[in-house]
Design an enzyme around this catalytic site. Structure first.
Site, PDB file in Angstrom:
ATOM      1  N   TYR A 259      21.753   6.355 -18.419  1.00 47.66           N
ATOM      2  CA  TYR A 259      22.238   5.742 -19.441  1.00 47.66           C
ATOM      3  C   TYR A 259      23.641   5.542 -19.102  1.00 47.66           C
ATOM      4  O   TYR A 259      24.397   4.640 -19.634  1.00 47.66           O
ATOM      5  CB  TYR A 259      22.325   7.124 -20.623  1.00 47.66           C
TER       6      TYR A 259
ATOM      7  N   ASP B  75      24.296   2.382 -17.185  1.00 47.88           N
ATOM      8  CA  ASP B  75      24.055   1.184 -18.229  1.00 47.88           C
ATOM      9  C   ASP B  75      25.285   1.057 -19.065  1.00 47.88           C
ATOM     10  O   ASP B  75      25.703  -0.240 -19.009  1.00 47.88           O
ATOM     11  CB  ASP B  75      22.793   1.493 -19.092  1.00 47.88           C
TER      12      ASP B  75
ATOM     13  N   LYS C 196       6.130  -0.979  11.439  1.00 47.71           N
ATOM     14  CA  LYS C 196       6.085  -2.743  11.118  1.00 47.71           C
ATOM     15  C   LYS C 196       5.462  -2.766   9.565  1.00 47.71           C
ATOM     16  O   LYS C 196       4.288  -2.506   9.130  1.00 47.71           O
ATOM     17  CB  LYS C 196       4.728  -3.108  12.044  1.00 47.71           C
TER      18      LYS C 196
ATOM     19  N   CYS D  62     -24.630 -10.209 -21.383  1.00 44.65           N
ATOM     20  CA  CYS D  62     -23.669  -9.310 -21.043  1.00 44.65           C
ATOM     21  C   CYS D  62     -24.731  -7.879 -21.330  1.00 44.65           C
ATOM     22  O   CYS D  62     -25.499  -7.588 -22.210  1.00 44.65           O
ATOM     23  CB  CYS D  62     -22.721  -9.050 -22.421  1.00 44.65           C
TER      24      CYS D  62
ATOM     25  N   CYS E  71     -23.899  -6.138 -24.870  1.00 42.45           N
ATOM     26  CA  CYS E  71     -24.308  -6.356 -26.073  1.00 42.45           C
ATOM     27  C   CYS E  71     -25.201  -7.836 -25.887  1.00 42.45           C
ATOM     28  O   CYS E  71     -25.671  -8.307 -27.066  1.00 42.45           O
ATOM     29  CB  CYS E  71     -22.956  -7.022 -26.831  1.00 42.45           C
TER      30      CYS E  71
ATOM     31  N   CYS F 117     -17.966 -12.450 -21.471  1.00 41.91           N
ATOM     32  CA  CYS F 117     -18.953 -12.362 -22.514  1.00 41.91           C
ATOM     33  C   CYS F 117     -18.132 -12.754 -23.747  1.00 41.91           C
ATOM     34  O   CYS F 117     -17.291 -12.221 -24.389  1.00 41.91           O
ATOM     35  CB  CYS F 117     -19.252 -10.838 -22.841  1.00 41.91           C
TER      36      CYS F 117
HETATM   37  S1  IVH Z   1      11.309  -7.240  15.000  1.00 43.31           S
HETATM   38  C1  IVH Z   1      12.550 -10.920  17.461  1.00 43.31           C
HETATM   39  N1  IVH Z   1      10.678  -5.170  13.573  1.00 43.31           N
HETATM   40  O1  IVH Z   1       6.788  -8.669  11.730  1.00 43.31           O
HETATM   41  C2  IVH Z   1      11.719  -9.830  16.925  1.00 43.31           C
HETATM   42  N2  IVH Z   1       9.953  -7.048  13.090  1.00 43.31           N
HETATM   43  O2  IVH Z   1       5.597 -10.544  13.914  1.00 43.31           O
HETATM   44  C3  IVH Z   1      11.637  -9.773  15.414  1.00 43.31           C
HETATM   45  N3  IVH Z   1       8.198  -7.106  11.037  1.00 43.31           N
HETATM   46  O3  IVH Z   1       8.584 -11.688  11.432  1.00 43.31           O
HETATM   47  C4  IVH Z   1      11.051  -8.953  14.776  1.00 43.31           C
HETATM   48  N4  IVH Z   1       8.431  -4.621  10.723  1.00 43.31           N
HETATM   49  O4  IVH Z   1       8.919 -10.146   9.624  1.00 43.31           O
HETATM   50  C5  IVH Z   1      10.490  -6.545  13.698  1.00 43.31           C
HETATM   51  N5  IVH Z   1      10.280  -2.963  12.338  1.00 43.31           N
HETATM   52  C6  IVH Z   1      10.070  -4.413  12.595  1.00 43.31           C
HETATM   53  C7  IVH Z   1       9.159  -4.948  11.700  1.00 43.31           C
HETATM   54  C8  IVH Z   1       9.013  -6.584  11.816  1.00 43.31           C
HETATM   55  C9  IVH Z   1       7.919  -5.789  10.285  1.00 43.31           C
HETATM   56  C10 IVH Z   1       7.612  -8.245  10.934  1.00 43.31           C
HETATM   57  C11 IVH Z   1       8.734  -9.318  10.981  1.00 43.31           C
HETATM   58  C12 IVH Z   1       8.454 -10.483  11.903  1.00 43.31           C
HETATM   59  C13 IVH Z   1       7.034 -10.170  12.129  1.00 43.31           C
HETATM   60  C14 IVH Z   1       6.864 -10.139  13.535  1.00 43.31           C
END
Ligand code: IVH
Length: 669
Positions: free
Chosen positions: A35, A38, A115, A409, A412, A427
């Site tokens: 709040y 905002d 990743k 269905c 029904c 349906c």
């Molecule tokens: S490093 C030059 N680190 O995976 C290397 N990439 O296949 C740059 N991604 O295009 C990438 N987690 O979108 C890196 N911890 C991470 C990542 C990551 C996801 C994605 C990213 C990249 C793709 C590579």
């Protein structure tokens, strides 16, 4: 307030709001209530309207979106955005590590990261201010999606501390699971097709034209690379820590989202930990990434044509089990959509017992080529709902049976229909198919629609099976005696329920419209329609050609509306709701007209008699449309003092007329 005072206050509020955003979205430790936040934001919005000369593209008020991008400009990447070499095999990971040691004499240490399964983004900062955000594109050229990225609250628009003058942060934008689930729940309520997975949805969201929609979806971002000139970090880990000190959201060391490793044992430890722990993560990952830490060594190892030698992605195999497909059940949704569901022999997958999996629609079943009795493969690739991905040909005995999609269905017995171009069977028995009738009533009483307190699925079920309600209008004829006669109904709950029904008569018109549960008319569409047509009668009378002219109303929605109101029983229902006292029009401002109907107007500069918000409201009140950027389609620019020179130039180039405050007053008088 003088101009000077306003300037000081705007700066103060912006800094405070930025700091609160950082505490909330990056550190997860807010120090004020929503709040109070905002209130500060509103104060800033007010001042920016009054003193537009101090409006900053990176103001915290930009977080709510509203900017429309019609074309995402192409931008060349200063440093190409490469992809990573990847492997699913531990041996290959071990080989990669030992090859690194052969290629350099340096002592190597590694950084292990998750990743993230999302969309790559490059975010450029200049002098600590957000400048631009560009998608990966083909790796050498991406698209400018700044307006949308500005709405992602964990991405700072201003940096703190000792940041480099020019900086690019690379990271992954993703859809956290909770937010994704919520979005799909909302879509289900609106009878819209569900999004298949968080990654594609994140990617689609980033390319939306209306940044307000982006702002409403809770995207998040985590960094994985820091690129800056003259920035003297020795390696990746150090850079990430530095980025953290500038206010950027970086992967948590405590949660082991990022971890240093000295050798292959350290790397494997990380891999094994996340192979299990990833199931508990609030977002999806598809593996881990291992990077050589030192920039010097990275340089020495260099790149192949496509990817760096100094990094590798180890991807997790999606968990897959095989089990028997016992039968296919068919669920009927509120809108009549039929969803086939696989009943499976119970099997353990990703720590849970799976007995059912969605088969989506008839096409999907055909595509998979599955038969009843097959050994089917079921996967849960981080996705929330398990899915059938194929069957085991070798396990076929010849006793498997074709799956004939139902023609009628099962609730029904009405013959199903499938419209051209649609994947789903429906349906058509809206009036009397029990799950549809009940589903519509459940939708009507739900929180986001009429929000009828004291009523739930169970009560609807009881009232319906006792024959007391057939549709939502019947709710308003219910009496105390009728309800108390139901099983497990006490006096207090009856009174609650009746009070809830009574209170629903005050619920604003757009929610009533949404509550009707017209196919494809979700919350946002209902709001747009209400705003445009002002009342139910006008919507009911609107023809297809007229409806599609409304902002964001496409053919599909328009058709659904026309079809809905073409039915006698729906018109009667609306009439009865009106007679019961429900809100059937939006609260009208005085002096509305259609004098600006069909005109797209850009408001720019400072005005004498009105604030910009007042002018924008007036434009809408008189049937015009506010647009934020000048294009060939702009009808005119309502210009005050201090209109920006670039806007003026653009207006001249495109030959868009400029009108003064005085002209405007005459137009609407
Ligand atoms: S490093 C030059 N680190 O995976 C290397 N990439 O296949 C740059 N991604 O295009 C990438 N987690 O979108 C890196 N911890 C991470 C990542 C990551 C996801 C994605 C990213 C990249 C793709 C590579």
């Amino acid at each position: 307030m003088t101009e000077e005072e306003a300037k000081v206050r705007i700066e103060e509020l912006s800094a405070d709001l930025n700091a609160h955003n950082h505490r909330y979205y990056v550190l997860s430790s807010p120090s004020i209530s929503d709040y109070d936040f905002d209130q500060l934001l509103k104060e800033l919005q007010g001042l920016e309207e009054q003193f537009p000369q101090f409006l900053d593209a990176n103001s915290p008020t930009k977080r709510v979106g509203g900017d429309i991008t019609n074309k995402f400009e192409k931008v060349a990447h200063a440093i190409p955005m490469l992809s990573l070499g990847n492997t699913y095999s531990e041996e290959e990971l071990i080989d990669w590590e030992s090859r690194n040691r052969k290629l350099t004499d340096d002592e190597i240490d590694y950084v292990c990261e998750l990743k993230y399964d999302g969309v790559a983004i490059g975010i450029q900062y200049e002098n600590g201010s957000f400048k631009r955000a560009v998608t990966r594109g083909d790796g050498s050229t991406g698209e400018d999606v700044s307006a949308n990225v500005r709405t992602i609250k964990s991405i700072p628009l201003k940096l703190n501390g000792n940041f480099p003058e020019k900086l690019e942060i690379r990271g992954e934008i993703f859809f956290p699971l909770k937010g994704f689930q919520k979005l799909n729940e909302e879509r289900e309520e609106a009878g819209e097709a569900l999004f298949a997975n968080p990654r594609n949805t994140a990617s689609g969201t980033l390319k939306m034209q209306d940044s307000a929609v982006v702002a409403s979806r809770s995207l998040d971002c985590l960094l994985y690379g820091v690129y800056a000139d003259g920035f003297a970090a020795g390696g990746h880990f150090e850079s990430v820590q530095a980025a953290n000190s500038w206010g950027i959201k970086t992967p948590s060391v405590e949660k082991r989202y990022i971890q240093a490793a000295k050798d292959i044992e350290g790397i494997m430890d990380f891999v094994h930990y996340w192979a299990e722990a990833r199931k508990e993560l609030p977002f999806e990952i598809d593996g881990v990434v291992i990077k050589v830490n030192s920039y010097r060594t990275q340089e020495e190892l260099g790149f192949t044509a496509k990817s760096p030698r100094w990094a590798i992605a180890y991807k997790f195999k999606t968990e897959r089990v095989s089990t028997t497909l016992n039968s296919v059940a068919y669920q009927v949704g509120r809108t009549g959509a039929i969803t086939p569901v696989a009943n499976l022999e119970a099997v353990q997958l990703g720590g849970t017992t799976v007995k059912r999996a969605s088969l989506h629609n008839a096409d999907q079943i055909e595509l998979l080529g599955i038969k009843r009795g097959d050994q089917v493969f079921v996967e849960k690739g981080g996705e929330i709902i398990p899915k059938v991905v194929g069957f085991d040909e070798d396990a076929r005995t010849g006793n498997e049976e074709m799956i004939e999609f139902i023609t009628h269905c099962q609730e029904c017995e009405t013959e199903l229909v499938r419209e051209e171009g649609e994947a789903q069977h429906y349906c058509p028995n809206l009036e009397a198919c029990p799950p549809q009738v009940k589903g519509r009533m459940e939708h009507y009483i739900s929180r986001k629609a009429l929000n009828i307190d004291g009523m739930g699925e169970e009560t609807i079920d009881q009232l319906y099976s006792e024959g007391l309600i057939q549709n939502v209008a019947d709710l308003y004829d219910l009496t105390y005696e009728q309800i108390i006669s139901l099983e497990r109904m006490a006096e207090k709950s009856v009174n609650n329920l009746l009070a809830g029904i009574e209170a629903s008569k005050q619920v604003p018109f757009e929610k009533v419209l949404y509550g009707l549960g017209i196919r494809f008319v979700g919350e946002t569409v209902a709001k747009k329609l209400a705003k445009h047509y002002k009342n139910m009668a006008a919507i009911q009378a609107a023809e297809l050609e007229d409806l599609v002219e409304v902002d964001e109303i496409g053919e599909r929605i328009a058709q659904s509306l026309v079809q809905y109101f073409s039915k006698e029983e729906n018109r009667t229902l609306v009439q009865r709701l009106q007679a019961a006292g429900l809100q059937m029009e939006i609260l009208e401002q005085e002096g509305a007209s259609e004098k600006l109907a069909g005109l797209s107007i850009v408001v720019s500069g400072v005005f004498e008699d009105f604030s910009r918000t007042e002018l924008k409201n007036l434009i809408e009140q008189h049937g015009g449309k506010n647009v934020s950027s000048i294009s060939k389609k702009t009808s005119f620019i309502l210009a005050g003092d201090n209109m920006g020179p670039s806007k003026l130039q653009k207006a001249e180039d495109l030959g868009v007329e400029i009108k003064s405050e005085q002209d405007f007053k005459e137009m609407i008088s």
